[in-house]
Design a protein around this motif. Structure first.
Motif, PDB file in Angstrom:
ATOM      1  N   ASP A   1       0.804  -1.220   0.000  1.00 10.19           N
ATOM      2  CA  ASP A   1       0.000   0.000   0.000  1.00 10.19           C
ATOM      3  C   ASP A   1       0.838   1.272   0.000  1.00 10.19           C
ATOM      4  N   ASP A   2       2.138   1.130   0.005  1.00 15.02           N
ATOM      5  CA  ASP A   2       3.035   2.282   0.117  1.00 15.02           C
ATOM      6  C   ASP A   2       3.439   2.788  -1.267  1.00 15.02           C
ATOM      7  N   ASP A   3       2.959   3.977  -1.615  1.00 16.69           N
ATOM      8  CA  ASP A   3       3.289   4.590  -2.902  1.00 16.69           C
ATOM      9  C   ASP A   3       4.274   5.739  -2.779  1.00 16.69           C
ATOM     10  N   PHE A   4       4.693   6.089  -1.554  1.00 12.63           N
ATOM     11  CA  PHE A   4       5.396   7.356  -1.390  1.00 12.63           C
ATOM     12  C   PHE A   4       6.746   7.284  -0.682  1.00 12.63           C
ATOM     13  N   SER A   5       7.128   6.142  -0.090  1.00  9.25           N
ATOM     14  CA  SER A   5       8.449   6.058   0.548  1.00  9.25           C
ATOM     15  C   SER A   5       9.526   5.932  -0.519  1.00  9.25           C
ATOM     16  N   TRP A   6      10.694   6.510  -0.267  1.00 13.51           N
ATOM     17  CA  TRP A   6      11.783   6.366  -1.221  1.00 13.51           C
ATOM     18  C   TRP A   6      13.142   6.389  -0.531  1.00 13.51           C
ATOM     19  N   PHE A   7      14.121   5.869  -1.254  1.00 13.91           N
ATOM     20  CA  PHE A   7      15.507   5.831  -0.783  1.00 13.91           C
ATOM     21  C   PHE A   7      16.231   7.075  -1.276  1.00 13.91           C
ATOM     22  N   ILE A   8      17.139   7.590  -0.450  1.00 15.49           N
ATOM     23  CA  ILE A   8      17.844   8.835  -0.767  1.00 15.49           C
ATOM     24  C   ILE A   8      19.328   8.545  -0.952  1.00 15.49           C
ATOM     25  N   GLU A   9      19.846   8.891  -2.108  1.00 17.50           N
ATOM     26  CA  GLU A   9      21.279   8.711  -2.361  1.00 17.50           C
ATOM     27  C   GLU A   9      22.104   9.853  -1.778  1.00 17.50           C
ATOM     28  N   ASP A  10      21.522  11.059  -1.704  1.00 16.29           N
ATOM     29  CA  ASP A  10      22.250  12.236  -1.219  1.00 16.29           C
ATOM     30  C   ASP A  10      21.287  13.088  -0.384  1.00 16.29           C
ATOM     31  N   TYR A  11      21.376  12.983   0.948  1.00 18.36           N
ATOM     32  CA  TYR A  11      20.411  13.681   1.790  1.00 18.36           C
ATOM     33  C   TYR A  11      20.630  15.197   1.808  1.00 18.36           C
ATOM     34  N   VAL A  12      21.802  15.673   1.433  1.00 23.23           N
ATOM     35  CA  VAL A  12      22.018  17.121   1.360  1.00 23.23           C
ATOM     36  C   VAL A  12      21.157  17.721   0.247  1.00 23.23           C
ATOM     37  N   ALA A  13      21.151  17.056  -0.912  1.00 28.41           N
ATOM     38  CA  ALA A  13      20.301  17.511  -2.012  1.00 28.41           C
ATOM     39  C   ALA A  13      18.831  17.437  -1.627  1.00 28.41           C
ATOM     40  N   GLN A  14      18.473  16.386  -0.887  1.00 31.92           N
ATOM     41  CA  GLN A  14      17.085  16.245  -0.443  1.00 31.92           C
ATOM     42  C   GLN A  14      16.684  17.395   0.472  1.00 31.92           C
ATOM     43  N   GLN A  15      17.565  17.757   1.404  1.00 34.26           N
ATOM     44  CA  GLN A  15      17.271  18.847   2.322  1.00 34.26           C
ATOM     45  C   GLN A  15      17.013  20.146   1.574  1.00 34.26           C
ATOM     46  N   GLN A  16      17.813  20.412   0.567  1.00 35.52           N
ATOM     47  CA  GLN A  16      17.656  21.641  -0.205  1.00 35.52           C
ATOM     48  C   GLN A  16      16.369  21.627  -1.025  1.00 35.52           C
ATOM     49  N   GLN A  17      16.053  20.485  -1.626  1.00 34.96           N
ATOM     50  CA  GLN A  17      14.863  20.427  -2.457  1.00 34.96           C
ATOM     51  C   GLN A  17      13.589  20.525  -1.646  1.00 34.96           C
ATOM     52  N   PHE A  18      13.609  20.081  -0.398  1.00 32.13           N
ATOM     53  CA  PHE A  18      12.444  20.260   0.453  1.00 32.13           C
ATOM     54  C   PHE A  18      12.070  21.736   0.558  1.00 32.13           C
ATOM     55  N   GLN A  19      13.052  22.604   0.461  1.00 33.59           N
ATOM     56  CA  GLN A  19      12.805  24.035   0.591  1.00 33.59           C
ATOM     57  C   GLN A  19      12.769  24.742  -0.762  1.00 33.59           C
ATOM     58  N   GLY A  20      12.620  23.977  -1.842  1.00 35.47           N
ATOM     59  CA  GLY A  20      12.421  24.575  -3.149  1.00 35.47           C
ATOM     60  C   GLY A  20      13.697  24.936  -3.871  1.00 35.47           C
ATOM     61  N   THR A  21      14.854  24.469  -3.383  1.00 33.29           N
ATOM     62  CA  THR A  21      16.115  24.764  -4.038  1.00 33.29           C
ATOM     63  C   THR A  21      16.579  23.535  -4.806  1.00 33.29           C
ATOM     64  N   SER A  22      16.645  23.657  -6.122  1.00 32.83           N
ATOM     65  CA  SER A  22      17.042  22.532  -6.957  1.00 32.83           C
ATOM     66  C   SER A  22      17.574  23.046  -8.286  1.00 32.83           C
ATOM     67  N   LYS A  23      18.270  22.155  -8.987  1.00 30.63           N
ATOM     68  CA  LYS A  23      18.789  22.507 -10.307  1.00 30.63           C
ATOM     69  C   LYS A  23      17.738  22.140 -11.339  1.00 30.63           C
ATOM     70  N   THR A  24      17.311  23.117 -12.130  1.00 33.18           N
ATOM     71  CA  THR A  24      16.159  22.904 -12.992  1.00 33.18           C
ATOM     72  C   THR A  24      16.108  23.962 -14.097  1.00 33.18           C
ATOM     73  N   PHE A  25      15.312  23.698 -15.133  1.00 30.92           N
ATOM     74  CA  PHE A  25      14.994  24.732 -16.120  1.00 30.92           C
ATOM     75  C   PHE A  25      14.025  25.740 -15.517  1.00 30.92           C
ATOM     76  N   GLY A  26      13.178  25.266 -14.602  1.00 31.17           N
ATOM     77  CA  GLY A  26      12.260  26.173 -13.930  1.00 31.17           C
ATOM     78  C   GLY A  26      10.894  26.299 -14.561  1.00 31.17           C
ATOM     79  N   PHE A  27      10.499  25.314 -15.381  1.00 29.90           N
ATOM     80  CA  PHE A  27       9.124  25.343 -15.883  1.00 29.90           C
ATOM     81  C   PHE A  27       8.535  23.943 -15.821  1.00 29.90           C
ATOM     82  N   ARG A  28       7.211  23.902 -15.664  1.00 30.45           N
ATOM     83  CA  ARG A  28       6.503  22.632 -15.538  1.00 30.45           C
ATOM     84  C   ARG A  28       5.604  22.453 -16.759  1.00 30.45           C
TER      85      ARG A  28
END
Length: 490
Positions: free
Chosen positions: A94-121
Motif C-alpha cells: 500500500d506504500d506509494d510514497f516512501s523512497w531511498f535517498i542517495e544524497d540527503y544534502v540535495a534532499q534537504q535543499q529540495q524540500f525548501q524549493g532549491t534545486s537545479k532545474t529549467f524552472g518550468f513545468r
C-alpha cells in the motif's frame, strides 16, 4: 526574501535506541562461524525501517525476530546487492510514497524549493486525433532560466532539441527536459505552426512558493482574495503570512486558494495556513499525527494558532510573528489537480470540520500520510540530531512513511484522493491557457462564477484531445509531507 532551511535541523531530538548498530552473536552461536556483513548500510536500512516504518508490523521481513540470529540476519542482508534494493523489498504493497535517498544534502535543499532545474513545468497532450504530441507550459518559476528566457504559462512546445514529438517518440524526446541544456521549439495555438526556438541551461533555483496574491474587488458585490501557493516550505512562513496580511487589510470576504501545483511540505506550515484562513477556529485542534506502535509518544495534535515561527538563512528559528488571520470566511474555494497532495490535502481535510471547502479542478493525489528523514545515526534512533552520531562515510538516507494524519473528527479516508465538487480539466483547454490570476483563466473563472451564483460552463468549445501522463516533476520530493523540529520539541 530568498531563504532556505536545511532539514538537518528538522528532527533535532534525541531518542533512545532499542538496538545497537553492531549485531553481536546471540547465545548458542559459534563466533568462529560468523557471517561477515558485506555492506553496513544495509544494517542501517533494516534497523531504521524496523523502528519507524508505518507498516512495520505488516511486513514479515521487518519482524523484530528477524535479527535474532546474527548469521541468518547477515545472510539475509547480504542477499541484496544495494541498500536501495533492500529498502524497496521492505515496502508495503500500500506504500506509494516512501523512497531511498542517495544524497540527503540535495534532499534537504529540495524540500525548501532549491534545486537545479529549467524552472518550468509542462503537461503533454495529444493534438486531436493526430499522431502529434505537444506540451503546454503550466508554470514558470520566477528567476529561473525559463523565466529569464521568456517562457510563459500557456506557451506551446512541440519539439525538443530539434525533434518533433509524436505518439511513437515522445518518451525519448522528452528526455531532453532533464538534460543540462536543451532547445525548445514553440508553436502557434494549433500546436504545429513554428514560432521560435529557445535554448536554456539548467541552474540552481530557489523557488518562493508564495507565487501570486490578487484581490478581485467586485465579484457579485464581494471582495475575493486569490492566492497561488505552490509548496508548504517552512523557510517561507513569513512570506505566506505577509500575503495574508494583504488579504486581511483588503477585507476579503471570499478566498480562492490555488493548490494545483502544490504537492505539500511542512505539516506545521499547513497548520499555520489553516490558522490564517479561519480565525474563528481559535486554538482548536486542526489535525493529529499517529505513528506506529513503537513510537506512541510521538502521537500528537496540531492546533490552530495566533503566532508562527520565523526562520533565518541558517535554518534556525529567529523570531515569532503574529499570524494574519482572516475572519468571516465561511467557505473556502480550493483549486485542485492531480498534483495536489499531502499537506495541501491536509488543509482540505483539516478545515472541513469548521467551514465548507469547495474543490474545483480535478481529483487530488490521495496522500493522507507523512514521513521523516532517517539517517545512518543509530544513537538517535536514526533521526538527525545536529549531525551528532551520523555516519559520515556516505550520504544515503531514507524517506519512509512513518505517520498517518487525521482531522479533528478522526477522519483519514482520502487515500484515493478528494473528488472535486466541480470538475474542470485544465489540459483540455491546452490551446487557451491563460496566466494564473487572470479572471478568465478556466479554473479560477469557475470559482469566481460560483461565487457569482452562475453554473459552471466552458467559455469555448472543448475539442477532442488526449492527455498524456509522464513524470515531469521538477522536484522529486514535491509530494512530501514532513515534520519540523517544533513537533518533537513541544
Amino acid at each position: 526574501m530568498r531563504k532556505f532551511i536545511l532539514l538537518s535541523f528538522a528532527f533535532t531530538l534525541l531518542f533512545s535506541c532499542s538496538k545497537d548498530d553492531e549485531v553481536i552473536p546471540k547465545e548458542g552461536e559459534n563466533p568462529t562461524d560468523k557471517v561477515t556483513l558485506n555492506n553496513k548500510v544495509n544494517n542501517f536500512v533494516w534497523k531504521a525501517m524496523n523502528s519507524w516504518y508505518n507498516w512495520q508490523e505488516d511486513v514479515p521481513n521487518l519482524a523484530d525476530s528477524k535479527d535474532d540470529n546474527t548469521n541468518d540476519y547477515y545472510t539475509y542482508l547480504n542477499s541484496f546487492s544495494t541498500p536501495n534494493s533492500l529498502f524497496e523489498s521492505l515496502k508495503h504493497a500500500d506504500d506509494d510514497f516512501s523512497w531511498f535517498i542517495e544524497d540527503y544534502v540535495a534532499q534537504q535543499q529540495q524540500f525548501q524549493g532549491t534545486s537545479k532545474t529549467f524552472g518550468f513545468r509542462p503537461q503533454l497532450v495529444q493534438v486531436g486525433t493526430t499522431d502529434y504530441v505537444v506540451m503546454y507550459v503550466q508554470h514558470v518559476s520566477k528567476g529561473s532560466p525559463a523565466d529569464l528566457e521568456g517562457f510563459k504559462r500557456g506557451d506551446i512546445i512541440n519539439a525538443i532539441n530539434g525533434t518533433v514529438m509524436t505518439l511513437s517518440n515522445y518518451k525519448s524526446v522528452f528526455n531532453g527536459y532533464f538534460e543540462e541544456t536543451s532547445e525548445f521549439s514553440f508553436t502557434e495555438k494549433d500546436g504545429q505552426t513554428f514560432k521560435e526556438k529557445k535554448t536554456i541551461t539548467q541552474a540552481v533555483v530557489s523557488d518562493n512558493p508564495v507565487h501570486l496574491t490578487k484581490i478581485f474587488d467586485n465579484v457579485n458585490g464581494k471582495k475575493v482574495g486569490y492566492l497561488l501557493y505552490n509548496g508548504f516550505r517552512s523557510s517561507y512562513n513569513d512570506e505566506l503570512n505577509a500575503a495574508f496580511g494583504e488579504l486581511k487589510y483588503a477585507g476579503v470576504q471570499e478566498l480562492v486558494l490555488d493548490l494545483r501545483i502544490n504537492g505539500g511540505g511542512s505539516v506545521q506550515t499547513s497548520a499555520y495556513l489553516a490558522s490564517m484562513i479561519h480565525e474563528e477556529a481559535g486554538k482548536d485542534k486542526f489535525a493529529e499525527l499517529k505513528f506506529n506502535n513503537k513510537h506512541p509518544k510521538q502521537d500528537s495534535p496540531y492546533y490552530f494558532s495566533n503566532t508562527l515561527n520565523v526562520y533565518g538563512v541558517d535554518g534556525r528559528k529567529t523570531s515569532e510573528e503574529t499570524i494574519n488571520r482572516l475572519s468571516g470566511i465561511s467557505k473556502l474555494y480550493v483549486l485542485t489537480s492531480d498534483k495536489t497532495a499531502s499537506a495541501s490535502e491536509m488543509i482540505i481535510n483539516g478545515l472541513r470540520p469548521f467551514i465548507e471547502v469547495k474543490l474545483i479542478g480535478t481529483k487530488t493525489v490521495g496522500k493522507n500520510e507523512g514521513s521523516i528523514t532517517l539517517y545512518d545515526s543509530p544513537t538517535t534512533d536514526y533521526t538527525f540530531h545536529d549531525g551528532k552520531g551520523v555516519n559520515t562515510s556516505h550520504k544515503m538516507a531514507m524517506q519512509p512513511i512513518v505517520f498517518q494524519i487525521y482531522n479533528k473528527l478522526g477522519q483519514n479516508d482520502y487515500g484515493d484522493g478528494f473528488e472535486p465538487n466541480i470538475l474542470i480539466e485544465e489540459w483540455k483547454h491546452w490551446d487557451n491557457i491563460l496566466p494564473f490570476g487572470d479572471e478568465n483563466e478556466i479554473v479560477l473563472k469557475t470559482a469566481l462564477d460560483d461565487i457569482r451564483g452562475l453554473s459552471a460552463k466552458s467559455t469555448y468549445e472543448v475539442k477532442s484531445f488526449g492527455r498524456i501522463d509522464i513524470n515531469v516533476s521538477i522536484n522529486k520530493f514535491e509530494q512530501e509531507m514532513y515534520i519540523d523540529s517544533h513537533y518533537f520539541n513541544k
